[in-house]
Design an enzyme around this catalytic site. Structure first.
Site, PDB file in Angstrom:
ATOM      1  CG  HIS A 207       1.187  11.413   1.473  1.00 33.80           C
ATOM      2  ND1 HIS A 207       0.116  11.726   0.682  1.00 33.80           N
ATOM      3  CD2 HIS A 207       0.842  10.287   2.160  1.00 33.80           C
ATOM      4  CE1 HIS A 207      -0.852  10.843   0.881  1.00 33.80           C
ATOM      5  NE2 HIS A 207      -0.439   9.948   1.754  1.00 33.80           N
TER       6      HIS A 207
ATOM      7  CG  ASP B  43      -2.100   1.015   1.040  1.00 39.38           C
ATOM      8  OD1 ASP B  43      -2.214   1.626  -0.041  1.00 39.38           O
ATOM      9  OD2 ASP B  43      -2.867   1.182   2.001  1.00 39.38           O
TER      10      ASP B  43
HETATM   11 ZN    ZN Z   1      -6.915   1.334   0.611  1.00 37.13          ZN
END
Ligand code: ZN
Length: 432
Positions: free
Chosen positions: A311, A307
């Site tokens: 950022h 995942d």
């Molecule tokens: Zn997700």
């Protein structure tokens, strides 16, 4: 004809039940032979003595951010990070700007990855237009353009009627639907796992039930049509129990993954208001982690992912309550698996490799993840004993927001090969 010989390594190829000393011969980008003491002459020879040789890792859940948020990450920088972690294939999430809810974005991702020629990038399309949860995207168009799955990852489809229709549609098109399981009414405003630690920190929590309920709902609705469902980033005991029960009842259409941070770290990482530990699903308490590890051991969970969610720095410098959700992970996933599951004595290395190679390949139906003769020569070479401290500032990803920053891990990619070409070795992207 070009050839590459990897000598003296310990080969782990779960698809072919190989776990022992062997050499690997690659000819013209394909696996030509895996055997002891290969004596063929090759253009290039790599000595893998003391190292482990595996199929290149496959990561089913990566946020490449391109198109639209190239300040956070590009397909190129995500590919560099993947190579540094021994990852040779990534599945790109569709929550880009614009959202990949049409063939143009899917075609762009495929074309850009091909130009770069670094790792294999498999795009996914959105379930609903704009991931807004109101109207189905043109799912068949997305499939025909090359999407390996559809998902609204980042959010879940909240309208059960619409989700049911999405499953009917994906069943007809024969495409995988990947669900990010979350009931918004329950997570509303929560920034970490709801429990003792959130109470101590005075932060609003999201209850495990928000995930439990969504997992159950997704399984029920998928089973109505028999559509293929893959459950993304599971993190709770309730999710584990529901998936185990579905598989026991014979649901062959359901697969599930765990993102490596969710078996490695607990909600205590949030202490000190560490925004790198803010993610969705949140890092959970120890009882959930124990349940997840039990689900890994008994194969309730098929695959491990990252995942990977890069950022820009300002978004993580905000107060915890306002900071962005997510952590990077492509460079650390193997080491995290090796440290927290293998070194900790929960599973053998071969099982961990299986859940990062052949099993994810089966889920998205790509012909990858093995060292079978004739297969594409995507190979990773790991030093499983290398001890290192993660320094996120040195990451090849644009995102420096890694929850493992400063942690000591064991195991590291030494060389990464894609299609028979060495793309990464000794800490460097080849040709960069
Ligand atoms: Zn997700």
């Amino acid at each position: 004809m070009t050839s590459l010989l990897i000598k003296n390594g310990h080969v782990i190829d779960p698809a072919n039940k190989i776990d022992g000393p062997a050499d690997v011969l690659v000819i013209d980008g394909k696996i030509a032979k895996v055997a002891k003491a290969i004596t063929d002459k090759a253009d290039e020879t790599i000595d893998a003595k003391g190292l482990v040789v595996t199929p290149g890792l496959i990561d089913l859940q990566v946020h490449v951010r391109e198109p639209g948020r190239e300040d956070k990450e590009t397909i190129e920088t995500a590919s560099w990070a993947a190579l540094a972690g021994g990852v040779t294939s990534i599945v790109a999430m569709p929550n880009t700007r614009p959202v990949a809810d049409n063939q143009t974005v899917i075609e762009f991702v495929i074309k850009r990855a091909r130009e770069l020629d670094l790792v294999n990038v498999y795009p996914t399309g959105a379930i609903t237009k704009g991931e807004a949860g109101h109207e189905l995207a043109e799912i068949n168009e997305l499939k025909n353009a090359g999407a390996v799955a559809v998902t609204d990852d980042g959010v879940d489809v909240q309208d059960e009627g619409l989700l049911r229709r999405a499953f009917q549609y994906t069943k007809t098109c024969d495409i995988l639907l990947m669900s990010h399981c979350e009931v918004n009414n329950l997570t509303d405003g929560g920034v970490m796992h709801e429990g003792w630690v959130s109470t101590q920190l005075g932060l609003p929590g999201t209850p495990a039930a928000a995930e439990d309920l969504a997992v159950q709902k997704n399984i029920m609705l998928a089973n109505m049509s028999g559509a293929r469902l893959h459950l993304l980033h599971n993190s709770t005991k309730g999710a584990t129990d529901a998936i185990r029960a579905a598989k026991k009842a014979g649901a062959k259409n359901v697969t599930a993954e765990v993102s490596v941070q969710h078996f490695a770290l607990s909600d205590e990482e949030c202490i000190g208001y560490n925004t790198n530990a803010k993610m969705y699903p949140p890092l959970r308490s120890r009882d959930h982690i124990d349940a997840i590890i039990a689900g890994i051991k008994d194969d309730t969970f098929d695959a491990f992912t990252t995942d990977h969610a890069p950022h820009i720095e300002p978004e993580k410098l905000e107060p915890f309550i306002d900071a962005a959700f997510g952590s990077t992970g492509l460079e650390t996933s193997f080491a995290v698996m090796n440290t927290y599951l293998v070194e900790a004595g929960h599973i053998p290395l071969s099982k961990g490799i299986s859940k990062m190679t052949v099993e994810p390949a089966k889920i998205v139906r790509i012909n990858k993840g093995t060292l079978s003769v004739g297969a594409d020569a995507d190979i990773a070479i790991f030093d499983t004993k290398a001890v290192w401290v993660v320094d996120a500032k040195k990451s090849l990803s644009k995102g420096k927001n890694c929850v493992f920053d400063g942690k000591k891990l064991t195991g590291r990619a030494v060389t990464t090969i894609v299609g028979g070409c060495v793309k990464y070795t000794k800490g460097q992207i080849v040709g960069r």
